[in-house]
Scaffold this motif. Structure first.
Motif, PDB file in Angstrom:
ATOM      1  N   LEU A  72      -0.141  16.011  -8.287  1.00  0.00           N
ATOM      2  CA  LEU A  72       0.455  14.711  -7.992  1.00  0.00           C
ATOM      3  C   LEU A  72       0.686  13.889  -9.259  1.00  0.00           C
ATOM      4  O   LEU A  72       0.071  14.133 -10.299  1.00  0.00           O
ATOM      5  N   VAL A  73       1.554  12.911  -9.131  1.00  0.00           N
ATOM      6  CA  VAL A  73       1.816  11.948 -10.196  1.00  0.00           C
ATOM      7  C   VAL A  73       1.425  10.564  -9.694  1.00  0.00           C
ATOM      8  O   VAL A  73       1.856  10.140  -8.616  1.00  0.00           O
ATOM      9  N   TYR A  74       0.600   9.868 -10.489  1.00  0.00           N
ATOM     10  CA  TYR A  74       0.128   8.532 -10.152  1.00  0.00           C
ATOM     11  C   TYR A  74       0.706   7.517 -11.133  1.00  0.00           C
ATOM     12  O   TYR A  74       0.898   7.816 -12.315  1.00  0.00           O
ATOM     13  N   THR A  75       0.953   6.311 -10.654  1.00  0.00           N
ATOM     14  CA  THR A  75       1.388   5.221 -11.526  1.00  0.00           C
ATOM     15  C   THR A  75       0.632   3.947 -11.166  1.00  0.00           C
ATOM     16  O   THR A  75       0.089   3.810 -10.067  1.00  0.00           O
ATOM     17  N   LEU A  76       0.621   3.006 -12.122  1.00  0.00           N
ATOM     18  CA  LEU A  76       0.079   1.674 -11.863  1.00  0.00           C
ATOM     19  C   LEU A  76       1.065   0.644 -12.381  1.00  0.00           C
ATOM     20  O   LEU A  76       1.582   0.768 -13.503  1.00  0.00           O
ATOM     21  N   LEU A 128       4.399  11.668  -5.371  1.00  0.00           N
ATOM     22  CA  LEU A 128       4.228  10.466  -6.194  1.00  0.00           C
ATOM     23  C   LEU A 128       3.443   9.409  -5.420  1.00  0.00           C
ATOM     24  O   LEU A 128       3.753   9.116  -4.262  1.00  0.00           O
ATOM     25  N   ILE A 129       2.409   8.839  -6.080  1.00  0.00           N
ATOM     26  CA  ILE A 129       1.653   7.718  -5.525  1.00  0.00           C
ATOM     27  C   ILE A 129       1.731   6.567  -6.522  1.00  0.00           C
ATOM     28  O   ILE A 129       1.154   6.628  -7.612  1.00  0.00           O
ATOM     29  N   MET A 169      -7.398   5.728  -1.579  1.00  0.00           N
ATOM     30  CA  MET A 169      -6.639   6.726  -2.337  1.00  0.00           C
ATOM     31  C   MET A 169      -6.705   8.101  -1.664  1.00  0.00           C
ATOM     32  O   MET A 169      -5.759   8.891  -1.770  1.00  0.00           O
ATOM     33  N   ALA A 170      -7.786   8.387  -0.957  1.00  0.00           N
ATOM     34  CA  ALA A 170      -7.832   9.624  -0.174  1.00  0.00           C
ATOM     35  C   ALA A 170      -6.785   9.583   0.931  1.00  0.00           C
ATOM     36  O   ALA A 170      -6.103  10.588   1.211  1.00  0.00           O
ATOM     37  N   VAL A 174       4.743   7.531  -1.842  1.00  0.00           N
ATOM     38  CA  VAL A 174       3.665   6.707  -1.296  1.00  0.00           C
ATOM     39  C   VAL A 174       3.402   5.514  -2.209  1.00  0.00           C
ATOM     40  O   VAL A 174       3.285   5.663  -3.433  1.00  0.00           O
ATOM     41  N   CYS A 175       3.315   4.343  -1.617  1.00  0.00           N
ATOM     42  CA  CYS A 175       2.981   3.116  -2.341  1.00  0.00           C
ATOM     43  C   CYS A 175       1.627   2.598  -1.863  1.00  0.00           C
ATOM     44  O   CYS A 175       1.388   2.500  -0.652  1.00  0.00           O
ATOM     45  N   VAL A 176       0.757   2.281  -2.810  1.00  0.00           N
ATOM     46  CA  VAL A 176      -0.530   1.658  -2.505  1.00  0.00           C
ATOM     47  C   VAL A 176      -0.497   0.226  -3.022  1.00  0.00           C
ATOM     48  O   VAL A 176      -0.285  -0.006  -4.216  1.00  0.00           O
TER      49      VAL A 176
END
Length: 283
Positions: free
Chosen positions: A143-147, A173-174, A224-225, A237-239
């Protein structure tokens, strides 16, 4: 073995101490957002992401992270160092001439862990989408995560990328948004009200979830899980991570004033006194 919640909390306190001392030493930097996202970044690197030992820019066979709101570099550098990417002692060079630890992360000095230069806001998601699509082409299931900052979403390039990610079904992508409601000149509502971020991302056909207690490690792990469980289903996916700017230092909280201001000597002593743990290992 992944660290337990107590170990993550202890590391969070240590990282807060690093942030405060780094910014104080050079009388510049951005402590507010750094402190607000400390629990998230510690948990991401220590518990959530699947990381390989060492670092290479290809990042094949592991999860990737891209920091878009690069001004929270004190946090990023501390977490990278405490996660083994480079010596903790190098944190003492933050913002100094010829240091690899510039005020905003850059790639030209080859600092392990840094994948993009992110001084200019609004660009991280575009780069991360490219990396996520490369993983699909390489048949790499990681996966690829961003902030991102919530104020950063006032930059138009974000919305081009948000539209593209859903249209091209970039579902590995999250993207996490630090929703603290504050930016350098005031609240986000005062500067440029954005309405409901959830409704906006959903209108762009993203899968959106919220972590209401964004400074609680157990809530972050659970949230996040949940986010990971939603990947691979045709939507990015957007958190929405609800945090408090300056978290962990009482006089920095509930205000935008510490977005980009360093503590003086007395304030540093006060702040460090609020963030003490047995076994601390300051650089």
């Amino acid at each position: 073995m992944k660290p337990n919640t107590q170990q993550l909390n202890d590391l969070t306190i240590q990282v807060r101490r690093d942030i405060l001392r780094m910014v104080h030493a050079v009388n510049s930097g951005h402590p507010g957002g750094s402190l607000g996202c400390t629990e998230f970044m510690v948990t991401l690197y220590q518990n959530i992401m699947d990381r390989k030992p060492g670092f290479d820019m290809d990042g094949i066979g592991e999860d990737l992270f891209f920091l878009s709101n690069g001004h929270i570099s004190p946090l990023f550098y501390s977490v990278l160092a405490r996660s083994g990417y480079f010596p903790v002692s190098e944190l003492a060079t933050f913002r100094l001439i010829n240091s690899r630890l510039q005020g905003h992360p850059t790639t030209h000095d080859g600092l392990p862990g840094v994948r993009i230069a992110s001084g200019s806001l609004g660009q991280g998601l575009s780069v991360a989408i490219g990396a996520a699509q490369a993983k699909k082409l390489n048949k790499d299931n990681h996966l690829v995560y961003t902030l991102h900052g919530d104020g950063e979403l006032q930059e138009g390039q974000n919305w081009e990328a948000i539209m593209y990610a859903s249209a091209k079904k970039v579902d590995n992508l999250i993207a996490t948004v630090d929703v603290n409601g504050k930016q350098i000149d005031g609240t986000t509502d005062e500067v440029l009200a954005m309405g409901s971020l959830k409704a906006k991302f959903e209108a762009f056909d993203w899968d959106v979830l919220e972590i209401e207690k964004g400074n609680d490690i157990e809530a972050i792990i659970a949230g996040m899980a949940d986010a990971k469980s939603r990947t691979g289903k045709g939507k990015p996916v957007c958190v929405l991570l609800h945090t408090e700017m300056g978290n962990g230092v009482d006089f920095m909280m509930y205000s935008h004033a510490w977005h980009g201001k360093a503590p003086n000597d007395a304030q540093l002593e006060n702040a460090l006194g609020q963030n003490y743990t047995e076994g601390e290992s300051d650089y």
